[in-house]
Enzyme design. Sequence first.
Site, PDB file in Angstrom:
ATOM      1  CG  ASP A  61      -1.929   1.087   1.223  1.00  0.00           C
ATOM      2  OD1 ASP A  61      -3.009   0.865   0.660  1.00  0.00           O
ATOM      3  OD2 ASP A  61      -1.644   2.178   1.753  1.00  0.00           O
ATOM      4  CG  ASN A 108      -4.953  11.353  -5.964  1.00  0.00           C
ATOM      5  OD1 ASN A 108      -4.466  11.536  -7.066  1.00  0.00           O
ATOM      6  ND2 ASN A 108      -5.338  10.157  -5.549  1.00  0.00           N
ATOM      7  CG  HIS A 167      -7.955  12.754  -8.974  1.00  0.00           C
ATOM      8  ND1 HIS A 167      -7.898  11.713  -8.076  1.00  0.00           N
ATOM      9  CD2 HIS A 167      -8.891  13.618  -8.483  1.00  0.00           C
ATOM     10  CE1 HIS A 167      -8.761  11.912  -7.092  1.00  0.00           C
ATOM     11  NE2 HIS A 167      -9.377  13.059  -7.310  1.00  0.00           N
ATOM     12  CG  ASP A 176      -4.719   8.973 -12.787  1.00  0.00           C
ATOM     13  OD1 ASP A 176      -5.022   8.415 -11.718  1.00  0.00           O
ATOM     14  OD2 ASP A 176      -5.559   9.465 -13.567  1.00  0.00           O
ATOM     15  CG  ASP A 215      -3.186   3.855  -2.140  1.00  0.00           C
ATOM     16  OD1 ASP A 215      -4.199   3.178  -1.866  1.00  0.00           O
ATOM     17  OD2 ASP A 215      -2.611   4.565  -1.298  1.00  0.00           O
ATOM     18  NE  ARG A 223      16.067  -5.089  -5.788  1.00  0.00           N
ATOM     19  CZ  ARG A 223      16.240  -6.354  -5.406  1.00  0.00           C
ATOM     20  NH1 ARG A 223      17.128  -6.666  -4.483  1.00  0.00           N
ATOM     21  NH2 ARG A 223      15.505  -7.324  -5.952  1.00  0.00           N
TER      22      ARG A 223
END
Length: 253
Positions: free
Chosen positions: A119, A127, A132, A136, A162, A183
């Site tokens: 997440d 956003n 937005h 994106d 997300d 990583r």
Amino acid sequence: MRKSPAVEFKAAVVPTGDETIVTLSFGTGTRAAVKKFDLSKADFAPTDLTSELLYVLEAKSAVEAESRNLNRRLDAARKAAEQVAQTDALTGLQNRRAMTQYLGQLIASRVPFACMQMDLDFFKKINDTFGHAAGDYVLRAVAQVLNSETRAEDCVARIGGDEFVLIFVRVTDPVFLQRIAQRMIARLEEPVQFDQYVCCISASAGTSISIDYPNPDPDVMLSDADRALYASKKAGRGQHRFAKDHQSALSKR
């Protein structure tokens, strides 16, 4: 080496007094003869019904060819539709449906794997602050990073705004998985430039490993990985945790 088909002839013999009339035809071998000797309608007498047969054969061949072409187009369209149905339109990653199917296939075939939930941290701020379009753009950048850290046989899916799931096939070593997660998180923390804006995010992740379960269940493994993810967030974000305790293995390496 492929041999040419054999050609058989049929003959009709009609006695007429002192003479005998012999009529030859290819009969059912007409198609093979036409192909072997490259015959056309001009090679047959106007009254020879073979001309009519040739027309029927040519029409049949044309219909068969068109049918094959149509089947190929339909098959290509079906595959394209299946691909669209299993792909996230924004990032090009696989979607929840594709990920769920892949998990089921791995469990059914008893292939070991790791299931990592990820997440993004601070993504809502992107956003809210930059719009937005910036969000994106960042999601597509994240997809590129995740793809570059996985193999063709692995699965990278976007399952929510997300939220991502990564399935690592035949990877069960917690030390190796920890390195992969660290990583990826480090790479995702690198600033992303969008127009005049600098977008900064991080990521939290949690992983469940199939060999930790006597009978792996996709819903259980996803739920456990999700709990490990939120344990990472609670610990300060930008971290990775396992659903099961693998701390002893990590401390030895």
